[in-house]
Design a protein around this motif. Structure first.
Motif, short mmCIF file in Angstrom:
data_model
loop_
_atom_site.label_atom_id
_atom_site.label_comp_id
_atom_site.label_asym_id
_atom_site.label_seq_id
_atom_site.Cartn_x
_atom_site.Cartn_y
_atom_site.Cartn_z
N CYS A 1 36.45 31.92 35.60
CA CYS A 1 37.57 32.80 35.94
C CYS A 1 38.25 32.27 37.21
O CYS A 1 37.62 31.59 38.01
CB CYS A 1 37.01 34.20 36.17
N THR B 1 38.80 33.87 39.76
CA THR B 1 38.04 34.37 40.91
C THR B 1 36.94 33.39 41.31
O THR B 1 36.66 33.22 42.49
CB THR B 1 37.45 35.76 40.58
N HIS C 1 30.91 35.07 36.26
CA HIS C 1 30.75 36.51 35.98
C HIS C 1 31.34 36.88 34.62
O HIS C 1 31.80 38.01 34.43
CB HIS C 1 31.39 37.33 37.11
N CYS D 1 35.66 39.29 31.82
CA CYS D 1 36.47 39.54 33.01
C CYS D 1 37.95 39.51 32.67
O CYS D 1 38.67 40.48 32.88
CB CYS D 1 36.17 38.55 34.14
ZN LIG Z 1 36.96 37.20 36.88
#
Ligand SMILES: [Zn+2]
Ligand SMILES: [Zn+2]
Length: 330
Positions: A41, A43, A63, A150
């Motif tokens: 991701c 992030t 995640h 996510c």
């Molecule tokens: Zn994420």
């Protein structure tokens, strides 16, 4: 002694390194998973690049975990050995703060985040708090399910915040947008996809998923939008999106990090336009999305990388060389 392998961040701003570790034993309330796939991701990129403060170090990022339960800690109920489960960004909450008690656990004062403040899924194995894991059933490919955890879940929360309007703009057509475009098409809404100027591949990709229009982020679509969701971490897109929405329009910022937003005339915000960020997810968001995604026949477009090539997956994401989502396979 049984061991596991993980791609570990030892210092933000440096490459991940492969490390072998003893296989963890799940504590009370936790489950041990053999990771089948873990999505990459944006992030993760912000964590690895040092743009988010105070990560656990050394850290195993990741995640968007799809894994198989291989051991149950004391007191875990609702999961069986061998079951396929998903682990999202929200890894734990305090359960007692005012946010947790008012249905806003995404804003918990003492949260735990997978792959940020606890180890995540860029590994052969990981341990997770069972209360924050979700059964994924048996249908669907591990790698293609991982972006749901996510891009799908936080994308869904952003999508709900955008309201019910029919014309929806998506700025940054990556993993989250390509999933939401499919949800929106299924609901009969019109998607306008905004990409980096001149990124024809991304614009073609958006049209192939049902976008009625795709163009550069500075372009003006043929109609004013009811709402826009910004996934690209680019602050100048906020005034651009305010210009593109009609009176009462909503501009939702779906990412955890963004460059500074340039100043803009109040007239862009006037007439009840609003700007809102979306932080994290609640377990209710996850239940809703995991219920809707199979009905909408969401299919994530993924590029698979072996776990050892995690750094390459991150740099492909950083440089926009990917379509859909990158997924690591241990
Ligand atoms: Zn994420
Ligand atoms: Zn809390």
């Amino acid at each position: 002694m049984a061991t596991m392998r993980a791609m570990v961040l030892e210092k933000p701003g440096t490459l991940l390194v492969m490390r072998e570790r003893p296989l963890p034993v799940p504590a009370a309330g936790e489950i041990l998973l053999a990771v089948a796939a873990c999505g990459v991701c944006r992030t993760d990129l912000h964590v690895v690049d040092g743009e988010l403060p105070h990560p656990k170090l050394p850290l195993v990022p990741g995640h968007e975990i799809v894994g198989c339960v291989t051991a149950l800690g004391e007191g875990v109920s609702g999961f069986e050995l061998g079951e396929r489960v998903g682990v999202p960004w929200l890894g734990g909450t305090c359960g007692v703060c005012s946010f947790c008690r008012s249905g806003r656990e995404n804003l918990c004062d003492h949260p735990v985040f997978t792959g940020y403040t606890r180890d995540g899924g860029f590994a052969t194995h990981t341990v997770a708090d069972a209360r924050f894991c979700f059964p994924l059933g048996e249908a669907g490919d591990d790698a293609e399910l991982s972006p749901w955890l996510c891009a799908g879940l936080i994308g869904w929360r952003s999508y709900r915040m955008a309201g019910e309007g029919e014309a929806l703009g998506l700025y940054g057509f990556g993993a989250a947008a390509h999933i939401l475009a499919q949800v929106a098409k299924w609901q009969g809404r019109r998607i306008y996809a905004f990409t980096r100027t001149g990124d024809e591949a991304a614009q073609d990709f958006a049209r192939s998923l049902g976008a009625v229009w795709a163009g550069g982020s500075e372009e003006e679509p043929a109609e004013l939008l009811d709402a826009a969701i910004i996934f690209a971490p680019v602050g100048s897109l906020v005034p651009a999106a305010l210009k593109a929405v009609k009176k009462g329009g909503r501009v939702i910022c779906g990412g955890i990090h963004m460059s500074d937003i340039p100043s803009f005339p109040y007239a862009l915000l006037w007439e009840e336009r609003c700007i809102q960020s979306v932080a994290n997810l609640t377990r209710q968001d996850a239940r809703e999305f995991l219920d809707i995604a199979p009905q909408a026949e969401i299919k994530a477009e993924v590029t698979r990388y072996p776990l050892t090539r995690a750094n390459e997956a991150l740099s492909d994401l950083r440089d926009g060389r990917l379509q859909g989502a990158a997924v690591l396979i241990p």
